[in-house]
Write a protein that holds these residues in place. Structure first.
Motif, PDB file in Angstrom:
ATOM      1  N   ASP A 114      75.869  -7.091 -73.284  1.00  0.00           N
ATOM      2  CA  ASP A 114      75.510  -6.231 -74.408  1.00  0.00           C
ATOM      3  C   ASP A 114      74.043  -5.825 -74.390  1.00  0.00           C
ATOM      4  OD1 ASP A 114      78.087  -6.321 -75.345  1.00  0.00           O
ATOM      5  OD2 ASP A 114      77.712  -7.990 -76.718  1.00  0.00           O
ATOM      6  N   LEU A 115      73.195  -6.582 -73.721  1.00  0.00           N
ATOM      7  CA  LEU A 115      71.761  -6.301 -73.702  1.00  0.00           C
ATOM      8  C   LEU A 115      71.317  -5.523 -72.474  1.00  0.00           C
ATOM      9  CD1 LEU A 115      70.394  -9.759 -74.933  1.00  0.00           C
ATOM     10  CD2 LEU A 115      70.807  -7.690 -76.269  1.00  0.00           C
ATOM     11  N   ILE A 116      72.209  -5.317 -71.513  1.00  0.00           N
ATOM     12  CA  ILE A 116      71.862  -4.630 -70.268  1.00  0.00           C
ATOM     13  C   ILE A 116      72.780  -3.433 -70.070  1.00  0.00           C
ATOM     14  CG2 ILE A 116      71.675  -4.854 -67.769  1.00  0.00           C
ATOM     15  CD1 ILE A 116      71.197  -7.842 -68.181  1.00  0.00           C
ATOM     16  N   HIS A 117      72.149  -2.270 -69.890  1.00  0.00           N
ATOM     17  CA  HIS A 117      72.892  -1.033 -69.670  1.00  0.00           C
ATOM     18  C   HIS A 117      72.353  -0.363 -68.404  1.00  0.00           C
ATOM     19  CE1 HIS A 117      74.194  -1.741 -73.765  1.00  0.00           C
ATOM     20  NE2 HIS A 117      72.925  -1.851 -74.104  1.00  0.00           N
ATOM     21  N   PRO A 118      73.095  -0.426 -67.304  1.00  0.00           N
ATOM     22  CA  PRO A 118      72.607   0.156 -66.042  1.00  0.00           C
ATOM     23  C   PRO A 118      72.423   1.659 -66.141  1.00  0.00           C
ATOM     24  CG  PRO A 118      74.463  -1.306 -65.665  1.00  0.00           C
ATOM     25  CD  PRO A 118      74.362  -1.114 -67.141  1.00  0.00           C
ATOM     26  N   GLY A 119      71.476   2.154 -65.349  1.00  0.00           N
ATOM     27  CA  GLY A 119      71.201   3.584 -65.298  1.00  0.00           C
ATOM     28  C   GLY A 119      72.363   4.357 -64.698  1.00  0.00           C
ATOM     29  N   PRO A 120      72.189   5.646 -64.520  1.00  0.00           N
ATOM     30  CA  PRO A 120      73.313   6.482 -64.075  1.00  0.00           C
ATOM     31  C   PRO A 120      73.777   6.236 -62.645  1.00  0.00           C
ATOM     32  CG  PRO A 120      71.301   7.764 -64.186  1.00  0.00           C
ATOM     33  CD  PRO A 120      70.977   6.418 -64.751  1.00  0.00           C
ATOM     34  N   ILE A 135      73.751  -6.839 -56.603  1.00  0.00           N
ATOM     35  CA  ILE A 135      73.068  -6.248 -57.757  1.00  0.00           C
ATOM     36  C   ILE A 135      73.301  -7.112 -58.995  1.00  0.00           C
ATOM     37  CG2 ILE A 135      73.131  -4.290 -59.365  1.00  0.00           C
ATOM     38  CD1 ILE A 135      71.511  -3.683 -56.907  1.00  0.00           C
ATOM     39  N   LEU A 136      74.523  -7.579 -59.188  1.00  0.00           N
ATOM     40  CA  LEU A 136      74.823  -8.433 -60.340  1.00  0.00           C
ATOM     41  C   LEU A 136      74.000  -9.719 -60.316  1.00  0.00           C
ATOM     42  CD1 LEU A 136      78.678  -8.166 -60.815  1.00  0.00           C
ATOM     43  CD2 LEU A 136      76.903  -7.413 -62.374  1.00  0.00           C
ATOM     44  N   LEU A 137      73.783 -10.281 -59.143  1.00  0.00           N
ATOM     45  CA  LEU A 137      72.981 -11.493 -59.032  1.00  0.00           C
ATOM     46  C   LEU A 137      71.528 -11.269 -59.431  1.00  0.00           C
ATOM     47  CD1 LEU A 137      74.411 -12.985 -55.726  1.00  0.00           C
ATOM     48  CD2 LEU A 137      74.747 -13.857 -58.050  1.00  0.00           C
ATOM     49  N   GLU A 138      71.069 -10.034 -59.385  1.00  0.00           N
ATOM     50  CA  GLU A 138      69.686  -9.711 -59.748  1.00  0.00           C
ATOM     51  C   GLU A 138      69.528  -9.322 -61.218  1.00  0.00           C
ATOM     52  OE1 GLU A 138      66.839  -9.998 -57.907  1.00  0.00           O
ATOM     53  OE2 GLU A 138      68.159 -11.014 -56.501  1.00  0.00           O
ATOM     54  N   PHE A 139      70.628  -9.224 -61.967  1.00  0.00           N
ATOM     55  CA  PHE A 139      70.526  -8.912 -63.395  1.00  0.00           C
ATOM     56  C   PHE A 139      69.766 -10.038 -64.090  1.00  0.00           C
ATOM     57  CE2 PHE A 139      73.968  -5.790 -64.952  1.00  0.00           C
ATOM     58  CZ  PHE A 139      73.675  -4.915 -63.924  1.00  0.00           C
ATOM     59  N   PRO A 140      68.881  -9.719 -65.041  1.00  0.00           N
ATOM     60  CA  PRO A 140      68.207 -10.786 -65.791  1.00  0.00           C
ATOM     61  C   PRO A 140      69.211 -11.501 -66.698  1.00  0.00           C
ATOM     62  CG  PRO A 140      67.627  -8.629 -66.672  1.00  0.00           C
ATOM     63  CD  PRO A 140      68.457  -8.388 -65.446  1.00  0.00           C
ATOM     64  N   GLN A 141      69.141 -12.833 -66.754  1.00  0.00           N
ATOM     65  CA  GLN A 141      70.063 -13.582 -67.608  1.00  0.00           C
ATOM     66  C   GLN A 141      69.745 -13.383 -69.078  1.00  0.00           C
ATOM     67  OE1 GLN A 141      70.226 -17.663 -66.422  1.00  0.00           O
ATOM     68  NE2 GLN A 141      71.401 -17.203 -64.603  1.00  0.00           N
ATOM     69  N   HIS A 142      68.474 -13.421 -69.419  1.00  0.00           N
ATOM     70  CA  HIS A 142      68.011 -13.186 -70.788  1.00  0.00           C
ATOM     71  C   HIS A 142      66.872 -12.177 -70.697  1.00  0.00           C
ATOM     72  CE1 HIS A 142      70.399 -16.581 -72.102  1.00  0.00           C
ATOM     73  NE2 HIS A 142      69.840 -17.289 -71.147  1.00  0.00           N
TER      74      HIS A 142
END
Length: 161
Positions: free
Chosen positions: A33-39, A113-120
């Motif tokens: 809910d806090l992360i919205h990837p670009g186009p 890419i998912l592994l690089e998403f910030p957790q918080h």
């Protein structure tokens, strides 16, 4: 359209892949809910055939529109995999699945890419949270909540040895 290439193009020389992979292909939307990837994801890759395997390496980059998990401010977070690489076997137990001699790199890119998403996600490392967050509720709770009842443990705590 997924990021695919035909194996026959690797017979003569290495293959350079440059462009953008649409967000819809990576299936990243709605994961947090806090992360919205670009186009789109930008990629610049070189693909080589090495004996009975494929080596794809290069740069991946995507911009994430994030909400700070402390103060809820909007900010951009850039995910850059400068030296991304994947080794794909063409034979053996771990061989990849081919579709009409085509290899799809999309699932491997998505995973990294998912592994690089910030957790918080934080707008800055020393984010101070929302102003007065938690302080007023603690004061109200102490005024309105009744005193805790005495238990067997409170009586035992009074003992002095």
């Amino acid at each position: 359209m997924p990021l695919t290439f035909n194996l026959r193009h690797l017979d003569d020389e290495d293959l350079e892949l440059t462009g953008q992979l649409p967000l819809s292909e990576l299936e990243l939307d709605g994961l947090d809910d806090l992360i919205h990837p670009g186009p789109a994801l930008d990629y610049d890759l070189i693909v080589q055939k090495i004996e009975d395997a494929i080596l794809a390496q290069g740069r991946l980059e995507i911009t994430l529109n994030c909400e700070c998990s402390r103060c809820l401010k909007l900010f951009k977070h850039n995910v850059l995999l400068e030296n991304w690489a994947v080794h794909l076997a063409l034979k053996g137990d771990e061989k990849i699945t081919l579709n009409n001699d085509c290899v799809d790199l999309t699932p491997y890119i998505r995973e990294d890419i998912l592994l690089e998403f910030p957790q918080h996600p934080l707008c800055k490392p020393d984010c101070a949270e929302l102003p007065n967050r938690g302080k007023t509720s603690a004061k109200k709770a102490s005024k309105t909540s009744p005193a805790p009842k005495a238990t067997d443990w409170t009586e035992l705590d009074k003992l002095k040895f």
